[in-house]
Enzyme design. Structure first.
Site, PDB file in Angstrom:
ATOM      1  N   TYR A 148       0.820  -1.214   0.000  1.00 12.70           N
ATOM      2  CA  TYR A 148       0.000   0.000   0.000  1.00 12.70           C
ATOM      3  C   TYR A 148       0.857   1.269   0.000  1.00 12.70           C
ATOM      4  CZ  TYR A 148      -4.665  -2.004   0.755  1.00 12.70           C
ATOM      5  OH  TYR A 148      -5.861  -2.652   0.607  1.00 12.70           O
ATOM      6  N   ASP A 230      -2.557 -18.227  -0.288  1.00 13.23           N
ATOM      7  CA  ASP A 230      -3.548 -18.932  -1.123  1.00 13.23           C
ATOM      8  C   ASP A 230      -4.201 -20.065  -0.329  1.00 13.23           C
ATOM      9  OD1 ASP A 230      -1.040 -20.156  -1.182  1.00 13.23           O
ATOM     10  OD2 ASP A 230      -1.046 -20.576  -3.334  1.00 13.23           O
ATOM     11  N   ASP A 254      -6.288  -7.305   3.949  1.00  9.98           N
ATOM     12  CA  ASP A 254      -7.423  -6.655   3.288  1.00  9.98           C
ATOM     13  C   ASP A 254      -8.275  -7.699   2.576  1.00  9.98           C
ATOM     14  OD1 ASP A 254      -8.996  -4.486   2.196  1.00  9.98           O
ATOM     15  OD2 ASP A 254      -7.981  -4.895   0.288  1.00  9.98           O
ATOM     16  N   ASP A 258     -12.352  -9.475   3.807  1.00  6.45           N
ATOM     17  CA  ASP A 258     -13.606  -9.507   3.033  1.00  6.45           C
ATOM     18  C   ASP A 258     -14.097 -10.951   2.930  1.00  6.45           C
ATOM     19  OD1 ASP A 258     -13.410  -6.752   2.561  1.00  6.45           O
ATOM     20  OD2 ASP A 258     -14.000  -6.931   0.458  1.00  6.45           O
TER      21      ASP A 258
HETATM   22  C1  IPM Z   1     -10.481  -1.471   3.885  1.00 11.64           C
HETATM   23  C2  IPM Z   1     -10.699  -0.815   2.544  1.00 11.64           C
HETATM   24  C3  IPM Z   1      -9.562   0.158   2.277  1.00 11.64           C
HETATM   25  C4  IPM Z   1      -8.265  -0.647   2.228  1.00 11.64           C
HETATM   26  C5  IPM Z   1      -9.741   1.006   1.011  1.00 11.64           C
HETATM   27  C6  IPM Z   1     -11.023   1.777   1.021  1.00 11.64           C
HETATM   28  C7  IPM Z   1      -8.564   1.929   0.798  1.00 11.64           C
HETATM   29  O1  IPM Z   1     -10.827  -1.775   1.550  1.00 11.64           O
HETATM   30  O2  IPM Z   1     -10.370  -0.755   4.893  1.00 11.64           O
HETATM   31  O3  IPM Z   1     -10.432  -2.695   3.946  1.00 11.64           O
HETATM   32  O4  IPM Z   1      -7.919  -1.226   1.191  1.00 11.64           O
HETATM   33  O5  IPM Z   1      -7.588  -0.681   3.253  1.00 11.64           O
HETATM   34 MN    MN Z   2     -10.900  -3.831   2.288  1.00 13.71          MN
END
Ligand code: IPM
Ligand code: MN
Length: 374
Positions: A148, A230, A254, A258
């Site tokens: 990042y 993975d 990240d 999700d």
């Molecule tokens: C998160 C989001 C952020 C990230 C984005 C919005 C920059 O996806 O907080 O998980 O990638 O960190």
């Molecule tokens: Mn995210």
């Protein structure tokens, strides 16, 4: 009778941001107000701009006054940033720069993302209930390093070709401090750390693994396992109960969080806390608290967004930045009671189930916090 110290002013900066951010943050602030009322805490909230709305007003995603207010705050509560309006790939400024800049400027290197499966998860998650039973894990995501922020980064033209580059960079000390935090947390939980990397391919992951092994030697009571990212993505679905603390670099954390939200049932449920070394006036870490979901522009302004991720982020704020454990638990219990009695937004509804608005779910949580009062 609350004692006089409870009336110390607690200064919370609120950054609603874009999309559904303002709606879910309104919910979280209503919950904080209910907690303040019940326990006699003097929460002062001040709103500032970040993300797309800040670009519209100031031409920058992280205005000076927003950053200054956050530095001076006891804690920061954020909704979400971004949306199609600011998505032009050639744009000079992006809403996400505001959030990334804030994390970096405040030195918030540790992002904690707890994931639990509840009775609602069992009904709504596409994963079989028997695989979800007892799932209770914490992703510790490194937040101010890795791909990042690594340099070099950018585009260049080489002959008639265009090249874009991002760099995954970690130093020993960056890995050491996040690993220490993960092991400390595991010690307060079920004494297991799963460190995620791609050490079979990436040089930065080989350093990551080496440092994590060094740190582990200081925590003999904590079991360490290494998963390639993975494989970790697969195990998170095939055997999620086996995880306690998952330690991951910025990008891997990240992506995996999700994925992990599917275990809980909806992205709308998950909170996060970002912590660093700086301390607030209460002597606790100055933290940034935000739901993990994004700005969801497709449902913004419709009063249907799930406020639970934001409300649970407020609970983490109470716990980590103010040391109010009892208050945090009351909020978490109120959420659990709300959801388990079928008071859910559309993302959590089973086919044919009645759905509530953002405001109605929030009212239910607020009422449950206030009603418990004797
Ligand atoms: C998160 C989001 C952020 C990230 C984005 C919005 C920059 O996806 O907080 O998980 O990638 O960190
Ligand atoms: Mn995210």
């Amino acid at each position: 009778m609350p004692d006089k110290d409870d009336y110390v002013e607690i200064n919370i900066v609120v950054l609603p941001g874009d999309g559904i951010g303002p709606e879910v943050i309104r919910a979280a602030v209503a919950v904080l107000d209910a907690v303040g009322e019940r326990f006699g805490h003097n929460f002062q909230t001040q709103e500032y701009l970040i993300g797309g709305c800040a670009i519209d007003n100031y031409g920058t995603a992280l205005p000076e006054n927003t950053l200054a207010a956050c530095r001076a705050a006891d804690a920061v509560l954020l909704g979400a940033v971004g949306g199609p309006k600011w998505d032009d790939p050639n744009a000079k400024v992006r809403p996400e720069d505001g959030l990334l800049g804030l994390r970096k400027e405040l030195g918030l290197f540790a992002n904690l993302r707890p994931v639990r499966a509840t009775s609602v998860s069992m009904q709504i998650s596409p994963i079989r209930p028997q695989r979800l039973q007892g799932v209770d894990l914490m992703v510790v995501r490194e937040l101010t390093g890795g791909i990042y922020f690594g340099q070099p980064r950018g585009r260049k033209i080489i002959g008639d070709e265009v090249q874009a580059v991002d760099s995954m960079v970690y130093t020993k000390s960056e890995v050491r401090r996040i690993a220490n935090l993960a092991f400390d947390l595991a010690g307060q939980r079920r004494n297991k750390v799963t460190s995620v990397d791609k050490a079979n391919v990436l040089e930065s992951s080989r350093l990551w693994r080496e440092v994590v092994n060094e740190v582990a030697a200081h925590y003999p009571h904590v079991t360490l396992e290494h998963n390639l990212v993975d494989a970790a993505a697969m195990y998170l679905i095939s055997r999620p109960q086996t995880f306690d603390v998952i330690l991951a670099a910025n990008l891997f954390g990240d992506i995996l969080t999700d994925e992990a939200s599917v275990l809980a049932g909806s992205m709308g449920l998950l909170p996060s806390a970002s912590l660093g070394e700086s301390r607030n006036t209460q002597g606790y870490p100055l933290g940034l608290y935000e739901p993990i979901h994004g700005s969801a522009p497709d449902i913004a302004g419709k009063n249907i967004a799930n406020p639970v991720g934001a409300i649970l982020s407020a609970a983490l704020l109470l716990r980590h930045s103010l040391g109010f454990e009892a208050e945090a638990e009351i909020v978490e219990d109120a959420v659990e009671k709300t959801l388990s009695t079928g008071n859910v937004t559309i993302d959590l509804a089973a086919p044919g189930q009645r759905t509530l608005t953002t405001g109605e779910v929030t009212q239910f949580v607020v009422k449950s916090i206030s009603d418990d009062e004797e």
